[in-house]
Design a protein around this motif. Sequence first.
Motif, PDB file in Angstrom:
ATOM      1  N   PHE A  31       0.841  -1.194   0.000  1.00  0.00           N
ATOM      2  CA  PHE A  31       0.000   0.000   0.000  1.00  0.00           C
ATOM      3  C   PHE A  31       0.879   1.248   0.000  1.00  0.00           C
ATOM      4  O   PHE A  31       2.080   1.171   0.264  1.00  0.00           O
ATOM      5  CB  PHE A  31      -0.884   0.033   1.259  1.00  0.00           C
ATOM      6  N   PRO A  32       0.289   2.406  -0.263  1.00  0.00           N
ATOM      7  CA  PRO A  32       1.048   3.646  -0.077  1.00  0.00           C
ATOM      8  C   PRO A  32       1.496   3.754   1.383  1.00  0.00           C
ATOM      9  O   PRO A  32       0.666   3.715   2.288  1.00  0.00           O
ATOM     10  CB  PRO A  32       0.019   4.738  -0.409  1.00  0.00           C
ATOM     11  N   ILE A  33       2.821   3.846   1.600  1.00  0.00           N
ATOM     12  CA  ILE A  33       3.316   3.868   2.981  1.00  0.00           C
ATOM     13  C   ILE A  33       3.735   5.259   3.440  1.00  0.00           C
ATOM     14  O   ILE A  33       3.992   5.473   4.616  1.00  0.00           O
ATOM     15  CB  ILE A  33       4.490   2.884   3.182  1.00  0.00           C
ATOM     16  N   GLY A  34       3.828   6.209   2.516  1.00  0.00           N
ATOM     17  CA  GLY A  34       4.140   7.575   2.923  1.00  0.00           C
ATOM     18  C   GLY A  34       5.609   7.877   3.102  1.00  0.00           C
ATOM     19  O   GLY A  34       5.965   8.970   3.537  1.00  0.00           O
ATOM     20  N   CYS A  35       6.479   6.920   2.771  1.00  0.00           N
ATOM     21  CA  CYS A  35       7.925   7.110   2.950  1.00  0.00           C
ATOM     22  C   CYS A  35       8.674   6.658   1.703  1.00  0.00           C
ATOM     23  O   CYS A  35       8.480   5.520   1.250  1.00  0.00           O
ATOM     24  CB  CYS A  35       8.431   6.316   4.149  1.00  0.00           C
ATOM     25  N   PRO A  36       9.547   7.504   1.138  1.00  0.00           N
ATOM     26  CA  PRO A  36      10.361   7.081   0.000  1.00  0.00           C
ATOM     27  C   PRO A  36      11.443   6.095   0.435  1.00  0.00           C
ATOM     28  O   PRO A  36      11.827   6.050   1.612  1.00  0.00           O
ATOM     29  CB  PRO A  36      10.972   8.382  -0.508  1.00  0.00           C
ATOM     30  N   GLN A  37      11.933   5.315  -0.528  1.00  0.00           N
ATOM     31  CA  GLN A  37      12.903   4.267  -0.221  1.00  0.00           C
ATOM     32  C   GLN A  37      13.986   4.186  -1.302  1.00  0.00           C
ATOM     33  O   GLN A  37      13.713   4.442  -2.470  1.00  0.00           O
ATOM     34  CB  GLN A  37      12.205   2.908  -0.131  1.00  0.00           C
ATOM     35  N   MET A  38      15.185   3.812  -0.881  1.00  0.00           N
ATOM     36  CA  MET A  38      16.250   3.390  -1.792  1.00  0.00           C
ATOM     37  C   MET A  38      16.348   1.877  -1.701  1.00  0.00           C
ATOM     38  O   MET A  38      16.444   1.323  -0.600  1.00  0.00           O
ATOM     39  CB  MET A  38      17.602   3.985  -1.388  1.00  0.00           C
ATOM     40  N   ILE A  39      16.328   1.211  -2.859  1.00  0.00           N
ATOM     41  CA  ILE A  39      16.302  -0.245  -2.884  1.00  0.00           C
ATOM     42  C   ILE A  39      17.484  -0.755  -3.711  1.00  0.00           C
ATOM     43  O   ILE A  39      17.658  -0.350  -4.867  1.00  0.00           O
ATOM     44  CB  ILE A  39      14.983  -0.756  -3.492  1.00  0.00           C
ATOM     45  N   PHE A  40      18.265  -1.644  -3.134  1.00  0.00           N
ATOM     46  CA  PHE A  40      19.421  -2.246  -3.809  1.00  0.00           C
ATOM     47  C   PHE A  40      19.171  -3.747  -3.940  1.00  0.00           C
ATOM     48  O   PHE A  40      19.042  -4.446  -2.938  1.00  0.00           O
ATOM     49  CB  PHE A  40      20.705  -1.996  -3.016  1.00  0.00           C
ATOM     50  N   HIS A  41      19.090  -4.226  -5.172  1.00  0.00           N
ATOM     51  CA  HIS A  41      18.843  -5.644  -5.430  1.00  0.00           C
ATOM     52  C   HIS A  41      20.158  -6.344  -5.770  1.00  0.00           C
ATOM     53  O   HIS A  41      20.751  -6.089  -6.828  1.00  0.00           O
ATOM     54  CB  HIS A  41      17.868  -5.823  -6.583  1.00  0.00           C
ATOM     55  N   GLY A  42      20.593  -7.243  -4.889  1.00  0.00           N
ATOM     56  CA  GLY A  42      21.810  -7.996  -5.160  1.00  0.00           C
ATOM     57  C   GLY A  42      21.595  -9.115  -6.159  1.00  0.00           C
ATOM     58  O   GLY A  42      22.526  -9.549  -6.827  1.00  0.00           O
ATOM     59  N   ARG A  43      20.326  -9.567  -6.252  1.00  0.00           N
ATOM     60  CA  ARG A  43      20.010 -10.619  -7.220  1.00  0.00           C
ATOM     61  C   ARG A  43      18.853 -10.137  -8.100  1.00  0.00           C
ATOM     62  O   ARG A  43      18.909  -9.052  -8.636  1.00  0.00           O
ATOM     63  CB  ARG A  43      19.728 -11.935  -6.487  1.00  0.00           C
ATOM     64  N   SER A  44      17.818 -10.916  -8.234  1.00  0.00           N
ATOM     65  CA  SER A  44      16.754 -10.574  -9.177  1.00  0.00           C
ATOM     66  C   SER A  44      15.830  -9.499  -8.605  1.00  0.00           C
ATOM     67  O   SER A  44      15.258  -9.692  -7.526  1.00  0.00           O
ATOM     68  CB  SER A  44      15.954 -11.837  -9.506  1.00  0.00           C
ATOM     69  N   PRO A  45      15.641  -8.380  -9.299  1.00  0.00           N
ATOM     70  CA  PRO A  45      14.712  -7.352  -8.817  1.00  0.00           C
ATOM     71  C   PRO A  45      13.275  -7.861  -8.790  1.00  0.00           C
ATOM     72  O   PRO A  45      12.930  -8.853  -9.436  1.00  0.00           O
ATOM     73  CB  PRO A  45      14.876  -6.219  -9.845  1.00  0.00           C
ATOM     74  N   LEU A  46      12.424  -7.166  -8.040  1.00  0.00           N
ATOM     75  CA  LEU A  46      11.031  -7.556  -7.902  1.00  0.00           C
ATOM     76  C   LEU A  46      10.207  -7.087  -9.101  1.00  0.00           C
ATOM     77  O   LEU A  46      10.504  -6.062  -9.719  1.00  0.00           O
ATOM     78  CB  LEU A  46      10.447  -6.957  -6.622  1.00  0.00           C
ATOM     79  N   PHE A  47       9.165  -7.846  -9.408  1.00  0.00           N
ATOM     80  CA  PHE A  47       8.254  -7.516 -10.510  1.00  0.00           C
ATOM     81  C   PHE A  47       6.995  -6.879  -9.930  1.00  0.00           C
ATOM     82  O   PHE A  47       6.479  -7.320  -8.907  1.00  0.00           O
ATOM     83  CB  PHE A  47       7.883  -8.776 -11.289  1.00  0.00           C
ATOM     84  N   ILE A  48       6.504  -5.823 -10.600  1.00  0.00           N
ATOM     85  CA  ILE A  48       5.298  -5.123 -10.161  1.00  0.00           C
ATOM     86  C   ILE A  48       4.257  -5.251 -11.261  1.00  0.00           C
ATOM     87  O   ILE A  48       4.327  -4.546 -12.283  1.00  0.00           O
ATOM     88  CB  ILE A  48       5.593  -3.642  -9.870  1.00  0.00           C
ATOM     89  N   PRO A  49       3.282  -6.148 -11.106  1.00  0.00           N
ATOM     90  CA  PRO A  49       2.300  -6.382 -12.177  1.00  0.00           C
ATOM     91  C   PRO A  49       1.530  -5.123 -12.573  1.00  0.00           C
ATOM     92  O   PRO A  49       1.253  -4.903 -13.761  1.00  0.00           O
ATOM     93  CB  PRO A  49       1.358  -7.435 -11.564  1.00  0.00           C
ATOM     94  N   GLU A  50       1.174  -4.281 -11.579  1.00  0.00           N
ATOM     95  CA  GLU A  50       0.383  -3.085 -11.888  1.00  0.00           C
ATOM     96  C   GLU A  50       1.124  -2.116 -12.797  1.00  0.00           C
ATOM     97  O   GLU A  50       0.496  -1.333 -13.523  1.00  0.00           O
ATOM     98  CB  GLU A  50      -0.013  -2.375 -10.583  1.00  0.00           C
ATOM     99  N   LEU A  51       2.446  -2.128 -12.736  1.00  0.00           N
ATOM    100  CA  LEU A  51       3.249  -1.261 -13.604  1.00  0.00           C
ATOM    101  C   LEU A  51       3.826  -2.013 -14.797  1.00  0.00           C
ATOM    102  O   LEU A  51       4.496  -1.415 -15.650  1.00  0.00           O
ATOM    103  CB  LEU A  51       4.396  -0.631 -12.795  1.00  0.00           C
ATOM    104  N   SER A  52       3.578  -3.328 -14.845  1.00  0.00           N
ATOM    105  CA  SER A  52       4.090  -4.194 -15.919  1.00  0.00           C
ATOM    106  C   SER A  52       5.593  -4.043 -16.090  1.00  0.00           C
ATOM    107  O   SER A  52       6.110  -3.972 -17.213  1.00  0.00           O
ATOM    108  CB  SER A  52       3.377  -3.882 -17.251  1.00  0.00           C
ATOM    109  N   SER A  53       6.301  -3.968 -14.967  1.00  0.00           N
ATOM    110  CA  SER A  53       7.742  -3.769 -15.053  1.00  0.00           C
ATOM    111  C   SER A  53       8.431  -4.323 -13.808  1.00  0.00           C
ATOM    112  O   SER A  53       7.797  -4.548 -12.776  1.00  0.00           O
ATOM    113  CB  SER A  53       8.065  -2.273 -15.183  1.00  0.00           C
ATOM    114  N   ARG A  54       9.730  -4.523 -13.953  1.00  0.00           N
ATOM    115  CA  ARG A  54      10.557  -4.890 -12.805  1.00  0.00           C
ATOM    116  C   ARG A  54      11.216  -3.643 -12.232  1.00  0.00           C
ATOM    117  O   ARG A  54      11.488  -2.672 -12.945  1.00  0.00           O
ATOM    118  CB  ARG A  54      11.651  -5.876 -13.223  1.00  0.00           C
ATOM    119  N   GLN A  55      11.460  -3.678 -10.937  1.00  0.00           N
ATOM    120  CA  GLN A  55      12.296  -2.643 -10.354  1.00  0.00           C
ATOM    121  C   GLN A  55      13.690  -2.739 -10.969  1.00  0.00           C
ATOM    122  O   GLN A  55      14.124  -3.803 -11.404  1.00  0.00           O
ATOM    123  CB  GLN A  55      12.383  -2.826  -8.842  1.00  0.00           C
ATOM    124  N   ASP A  56      14.376  -1.611 -11.007  1.00  0.00           N
ATOM    125  CA  ASP A  56      15.757  -1.618 -11.454  1.00  0.00           C
ATOM    126  C   ASP A  56      16.634  -2.244 -10.366  1.00  0.00           C
ATOM    127  O   ASP A  56      16.217  -2.348  -9.196  1.00  0.00           O
ATOM    128  CB  ASP A  56      16.218  -0.191 -11.732  1.00  0.00           C
TER     129      ASP A  56
END
Length: 260
Positions: A31-56
Amino acid sequence: MRIYQPREELRPYVRYYWVLESDEPFSVLTFPIGCPQMIFHGRSPLFIPELSSRQDKFTISGQVNFPAHIASDGDTEMIVAVFYPHTIGMFIDTPPSAFYNQEISGYDIGNKQLNLLADRIFDCADSEKAISLIEQWLTARIIPSLNIKRIGTSLSALLRSPSTSVGNLAGIACLGKKQFGRLFSEYVGMNPKEYGRIARFQRALRMMQLGSRDYADIAYSNGYSDQSHFIRDFRQFSGMTPKQLTAYQTPYSDLYTVPV
């Protein structure tokens, strides 16, 4: 998932870090959590179906006003820095309003030093060492400002009472209403009225997390005009009614819970 608390000098700006390593596929409704985040993926990034894309591989997640699923293919190793609503811009030299309702590649904002940090993180085999590198980088870029303090003070009031008017918030920040709205949007990434709706939703989630199922009381306690108004807002931000969400998963408020 492991939680790490920031060093003392970063505590006004960074809420916490979390690390997740998993070899099991999963899909989680967020859900909307109200806080921005920096995300570092050491392996496979997560997929977001609603955006039809993977995180970088290196993702900056901004303020959003919609629910989304995140899915892992079972090859997950990620480090996430969770910031307070108004502080990430100080570190990346890009206003959060630039990635409203988006998850963008951190490599795309043109910050060479940030790119070098990400590269060092990906070369680091130990998550605690990686967090230490993040902390060193962030600490060197702390530049307190009057506007950060003003927006932070108004946010504290808004989180205590999400129905506080924009005019009152501007007064708390010692700013004119128009100037306050502009600065709030620049630092937080959405306008104060919309952010108040996110905070109110998260506050309702917190009451449900603590066991309340009296939806009329939740609506009243969080400044909704009535229970129907609460359910409409709740459905917009979660994709479900409160009753449906409770049956689907245990309610949890990211914004009003301090993980340990």
